[in-house]
Design a protein around this motif. Sequence first.
Motif, PDB file in Angstrom:
ATOM      1  N   UNK A  10       0.827  -1.213   0.000  1.00 27.62           N
ATOM      2  CA  UNK A  10       0.000   0.000   0.000  1.00 27.62           C
ATOM      3  C   UNK A  10       0.861   1.264   0.000  1.00 27.62           C
ATOM      4  N   UNK A  11       1.983   1.231   0.692  1.00 26.28           N
ATOM      5  CA  UNK A  11       2.851   2.409   0.707  1.00 26.28           C
ATOM      6  C   UNK A  11       3.465   2.675  -0.664  1.00 26.28           C
ATOM      7  N   UNK A  12       3.904   1.611  -1.344  1.00 29.21           N
ATOM      8  CA  UNK A  12       4.446   1.788  -2.702  1.00 29.21           C
ATOM      9  C   UNK A  12       3.357   2.302  -3.637  1.00 29.21           C
ATOM     10  N   UNK A  13       2.165   1.716  -3.524  1.00 25.76           N
ATOM     11  CA  UNK A  13       1.055   2.107  -4.386  1.00 25.76           C
ATOM     12  C   UNK A  13       0.652   3.561  -4.133  1.00 25.76           C
ATOM     13  N   UNK A  14       0.600   3.943  -2.858  1.00 25.60           N
ATOM     14  CA  UNK A  14       0.180   5.297  -2.514  1.00 25.60           C
ATOM     15  C   UNK A  14       1.155   6.342  -3.038  1.00 25.60           C
ATOM     16  N   UNK A  94       3.321   8.005 -20.697  1.00 24.01           N
ATOM     17  CA  UNK A  94       2.196   8.492 -21.515  1.00 24.01           C
ATOM     18  C   UNK A  94       1.214   9.353 -20.722  1.00 24.01           C
ATOM     19  N   UNK A  95       1.726  10.065 -19.684  1.00 20.82           N
ATOM     20  CA  UNK A  95       0.868  10.954 -18.896  1.00 20.82           C
ATOM     21  C   UNK A  95      -0.382  10.244 -18.386  1.00 20.82           C
ATOM     22  N   UNK A  96      -0.189   9.037 -17.887  1.00 24.74           N
ATOM     23  CA  UNK A  96      -1.325   8.245 -17.418  1.00 24.74           C
ATOM     24  C   UNK A  96      -1.087   7.835 -15.973  1.00 24.74           C
ATOM     25  N   UNK A  97      -2.070   8.176 -15.089  1.00 26.76           N
ATOM     26  CA  UNK A  97      -1.962   7.797 -13.685  1.00 26.76           C
ATOM     27  C   UNK A  97      -2.087   6.280 -13.535  1.00 26.76           C
ATOM     28  N   UNK A  98      -2.858   5.666 -14.407  1.00 24.16           N
ATOM     29  CA  UNK A  98      -3.005   4.205 -14.331  1.00 24.16           C
ATOM     30  C   UNK A  98      -1.680   3.496 -14.593  1.00 24.16           C
ATOM     31  N   UNK A  99      -0.836   4.102 -15.437  1.00 20.12           N
ATOM     32  CA  UNK A  99       0.481   3.490 -15.672  1.00 20.12           C
ATOM     33  C   UNK A  99       1.324   3.530 -14.393  1.00 20.12           C
ATOM     34  N   UNK A 100       1.303   4.668 -13.691  1.00 22.12           N
ATOM     35  CA  UNK A 100       2.046   4.759 -12.433  1.00 22.12           C
ATOM     36  C   UNK A 100       1.501   3.764 -11.408  1.00 22.12           C
ATOM     37  N   UNK A 101       0.190   3.591 -11.371  1.00 28.41           N
ATOM     38  CA  UNK A 101      -0.392   2.641 -10.424  1.00 28.41           C
ATOM     39  C   UNK A 101       0.028   1.213 -10.757  1.00 28.41           C
ATOM     40  N   UNK A 102       0.012   0.855 -12.052  1.00 30.98           N
ATOM     41  CA  UNK A 102       0.389  -0.497 -12.447  1.00 30.98           C
ATOM     42  C   UNK A 102       1.864  -0.779 -12.162  1.00 30.98           C
ATOM     43  N   UNK A 103       2.729   0.197 -12.481  1.00 29.93           N
ATOM     44  CA  UNK A 103       4.157   0.005 -12.216  1.00 29.93           C
ATOM     45  C   UNK A 103       4.412  -0.085 -10.716  1.00 29.93           C
ATOM     46  N   UNK A 104       3.676   0.667  -9.911  1.00 30.37           N
ATOM     47  CA  UNK A 104       3.846   0.615  -8.454  1.00 30.37           C
ATOM     48  C   UNK A 104       3.496  -0.764  -7.919  1.00 30.37           C
ATOM     49  N   UNK A 105       2.406  -1.356  -8.418  1.00 28.11           N
ATOM     50  CA  UNK A 105       2.032  -2.695  -7.962  1.00 28.11           C
ATOM     51  C   UNK A 105       3.069  -3.738  -8.377  1.00 28.11           C
ATOM     52  N   UNK A 106       3.599  -3.620  -9.605  1.00 21.34           N
ATOM     53  CA  UNK A 106       4.610  -4.576 -10.070  1.00 21.34           C
ATOM     54  C   UNK A 106       5.890  -4.444  -9.239  1.00 21.34           C
ATOM     55  N   UNK A 107       6.275  -3.184  -8.965  1.00 22.87           N
ATOM     56  CA  UNK A 107       7.479  -2.970  -8.150  1.00 22.87           C
ATOM     57  C   UNK A 107       7.290  -3.494  -6.734  1.00 22.87           C
ATOM     58  N   UNK A 108       6.084  -3.351  -6.188  1.00 24.82           N
ATOM     59  CA  UNK A 108       5.817  -3.885  -4.853  1.00 24.82           C
ATOM     60  C   UNK A 108       5.928  -5.407  -4.855  1.00 24.82           C
ATOM     61  N   UNK A 109       5.432  -6.039  -5.924  1.00 29.48           N
ATOM     62  CA  UNK A 109       5.575  -7.490  -6.028  1.00 29.48           C
ATOM     63  C   UNK A 109       7.027  -7.926  -6.091  1.00 29.48           C
ATOM     64  N   UNK A 133       9.519  -0.970 -13.634  1.00 30.15           N
ATOM     65  CA  UNK A 133       9.404  -0.301 -14.932  1.00 30.15           C
ATOM     66  C   UNK A 133       9.769  -1.240 -16.089  1.00 30.15           C
ATOM     67  N   UNK A 134      10.859  -2.018 -15.889  1.00 30.33           N
ATOM     68  CA  UNK A 134      11.280  -2.932 -16.960  1.00 30.33           C
ATOM     69  C   UNK A 134      10.209  -3.989 -17.217  1.00 30.33           C
ATOM     70  N   UNK A 135       9.637  -4.534 -16.144  1.00 30.94           N
ATOM     71  CA  UNK A 135       8.589  -5.554 -16.311  1.00 30.94           C
ATOM     72  C   UNK A 135       7.354  -4.973 -16.990  1.00 30.94           C
ATOM     73  N   UNK A 136       7.015  -3.739 -16.596  1.00 27.71           N
ATOM     74  CA  UNK A 136       5.857  -3.088 -17.225  1.00 27.71           C
ATOM     75  C   UNK A 136       6.080  -2.877 -18.713  1.00 27.71           C
ATOM     76  N   UNK A 137       7.279  -2.405 -19.076  1.00 28.90           N
ATOM     77  CA  UNK A 137       7.580  -2.199 -20.503  1.00 28.90           C
ATOM     78  C   UNK A 137       7.588  -3.519 -21.266  1.00 28.90           C
ATOM     79  N   UNK A 138       8.152  -4.565 -20.639  1.00 29.16           N
ATOM     80  CA  UNK A 138       8.174  -5.875 -21.306  1.00 29.16           C
ATOM     81  C   UNK A 138       6.763  -6.421 -21.498  1.00 29.16           C
TER      82      UNK A 138
END
Length: 265
Positions: A10-14, A94-109, A133-138
Amino acid sequence: EAELAIGYVLSVFWLGIAAGGTRILHNNYVQRINSEPSSDKQPPAPLNNVLVPVLWSLFSMLVVNAAQYKHAPGLYNGFAVGSYVAMASLQKMDNSISRFALVSLIAAGWGLTLTPFFVGFAGKSGFTSMLGHVTHTALLKSISRFKLIRRKRREELRRQLEQLQLEFQEQRRALQSHSNEDDEAPPSSHQHKHKPKKDTFYTKQQRRQQQRLKHLHVDESPKEEVDAQNPPPQLHHRAWSALPVEGDGEWTHSLEPQQSMDSVV
């Protein structure tokens, strides 16, 4: 440990959403002002990509420290990973908040996965955010490639279907042309069509002759039947045998009847 893991995620996501969203909103505001040349407002200076995540991270740490939460060190590590995630380039996100949220969840994992192995690793927070970030791009590239392959397969299947339809239409046209040729073909020489005889015109005399021939044919037919039933008698000549035969009678000269007639006279 479960509570610590949930607090870490939750802290990473927030922090990733808060810092990244702030940067996106400020960037959109600057672009809107720059797109209006008639406005008298001076566009604000662009935000530093490091300053905003650091400010949000410090604010979050102060709140957690004030609450005296027992798993505060785990949350601090999460704030560090989230701040690194929010420092990414807006052009890549791409100026998308959803991208930051998705990368945050992947990084937390990735952080939960690497924590038991990377104990005392100084650059664990930055490395974890980089893996996110690398996993999200892949994943994005894999999804786009999968879509491309799927679209190509669909196009190929559609092309094959159209080709099969064209071949079927050509075969159908060929069959129709053959059937039309068979229908229009003239009859062969060995196939004789029996045409009814036309009524010929006969004269009165010719009709009478035909009737006479018919009567003669009818009259001769019973005679032929009688002759067939009664065979002709066998001929018998006196010279063939010395014995008299019935029917021979006495032989008389041809002049004897004439002499008898003269005597009578």
